[in-house]
Design a protein around this motif. Structure first.
Motif, mmCIF file in Angstrom:
data_model
loop_
_atom_site.group_PDB
_atom_site.id
_atom_site.type_symbol
_atom_site.label_atom_id
_atom_site.label_comp_id
_atom_site.label_asym_id
_atom_site.label_seq_id
_atom_site.Cartn_x
_atom_site.Cartn_y
_atom_site.Cartn_z
ATOM 1 N N ARG A 42 43.774 37.832 31.015
ATOM 2 C CA ARG A 42 43.687 38.435 32.351
ATOM 3 C C ARG A 42 42.249 38.880 32.657
ATOM 4 O O ARG A 42 41.817 38.839 33.814
ATOM 5 C CB ARG A 42 44.660 39.610 32.454
ATOM 6 N N VAL A 149 41.109 45.757 32.168
ATOM 7 C CA VAL A 149 42.429 45.177 31.873
ATOM 8 C C VAL A 149 42.988 45.856 30.629
ATOM 9 O O VAL A 149 42.295 45.940 29.602
ATOM 10 C CB VAL A 149 42.356 43.659 31.588
ATOM 11 N N SER A 275 45.461 45.656 35.610
ATOM 12 C CA SER A 275 44.074 45.266 35.822
ATOM 13 C C SER A 275 43.535 45.936 37.088
ATOM 14 O O SER A 275 44.295 46.332 37.971
ATOM 15 C CB SER A 275 43.930 43.750 35.913
#
Ligand SMILES: C[S@@+](CC[C@H](N)C(=O)[O-])C[C@H]1O[C@@H](n2cnc3c(N)ncnc32)[C@H](O)[C@@H]1O
Length: 278
Positions: A42, A149, A275
């Protein structure tokens, strides 16, 4: 008895708990490897970037990040536990990884150089007594537009198997650890609305929170180790005599048996993947 980590106790708590994470590093790394990968995926790290891993423990997520940013980049792990930082440094040396560094630091207050492209964490950011101040401190560590994240646990209701050992042990202990909602501890960021509010108050924006589930298979022995050594029963058993410990061990074994089929249990890690941008 509470599972909450109090500010004054934080270093002492992680000094002790960190030793258990050192002892069980191989099991924890295997169990939570998909979570580290999900976090780093991510973060969309690119070659040459600088990344900070908060509450890095023995360094598994730092190492995963280091592979992505390559030798021209830099992966720094920060942790409050001396035992874990020592182990992480040793593992980096043994692996001959370039561009990896570890610092012994309280992530809430440490003056990180403001040069990171991303801050990542696997289960290392739920323990801050003042989460807004802590996440504001981490925001100061990223360059404009830098990414945050992390993976944090959803609540005990979604991680049912973590409650089974506590319920089984309850009749033999003066008090069982209680999970306090919204308090620093493993479920400190279990409420996604509160997490969003904290991050926005700390100056992060574009907050995104998704469910992340990972039903990694574990053996019965590993399940018992997670229940008795790594989980909240460990400190609760520390001051009990051998008779009590044995009774708890038997009761927990019996309670976990229905969760195991052909020697294998699926211990779902029910998490949030969070995130944001700085
Ligand atoms: C649940 S462990 C996770 C370790 C590692 N990220 C992993 O997934 O293997 C939480 C880690 O956060 C660290 N930690 C807790 N509070 C911290 C703080 N204020 N500053 C830095 N590290 C902290 C602990 O020492 C511990 O290593």
């Amino acid at each position: 008895m509470s599972d909450t980590v109090l500010e004054k106790d934080m270093s002492a708590y992680w000094d002790r708990a960190g030793k258990v994470w050192v002892e069980q590093q191989a099991l924890l790394d295997r169990l939570y490897a998909p979570i580290a990968k999900a976090v780093v995926d991510r973060a969309d790290l690119r070659a040459g970037e600088r990344v900070l891993d908060v509450g890095c423990g023995a360094g598994a997520t730092t190492f995963e990040a280091a592979w992505r940013v390559g030798p021209q980049g830099q992966a720094v792990g920060a942790d409050i536990s001396g035992a874990l930082v020592e182990l992480a440094r040793r593992r980096a040396g043994e692996a001959g990884l370039e561009g990896v560094d570890f610092v012994l630091a309280d992530a809430q207050t440490h003056a990180f150089a403001p040069r990171f492209d991303a801050v990542v964490s696997r289960f290392g950011v739920m323990f801050f007594p003042d989460p807004v101040a802590a996440f504001a401190n981490l925001r100061r560590a990223v360059t404009p537009g830098g990414r945050l994240v992390f993976a944090s646990w959803r609540g005990p209701e979604d991680n049912a198997i973590s409650l089974v050992p506590l319920q089984a042990a309850a009749p033999f202990l003066p008090a069982v650890p209680a999970f306090e909602k919204d308090a620093p501890g493993r479920f400190g960021l279990a409420d996604p609305d509160r997490t969003r509010t904290i991050l926005e108050a700390a100056g992060w924006h574009d907050v995104r929170i998704d469910r992340l589930d990972d039903p990694t298979p574990v053996s019965f022995d590993e399940l018992l180790t997670m229940s008795l050594r790594v989980g909240p029963l460990n400190p609760a058993l520390a001051n009990q005599d051998e008779t009590v410990r044995e009774k708890v061990r038997e009761a927990v074994t019996r309670a976990l048996e229905p969760h195991v089929k052909d020697g294998v249990a699926h211990m779902n890690s029910a998490c949030w993947l969070v995130s944001a941008e700085g």
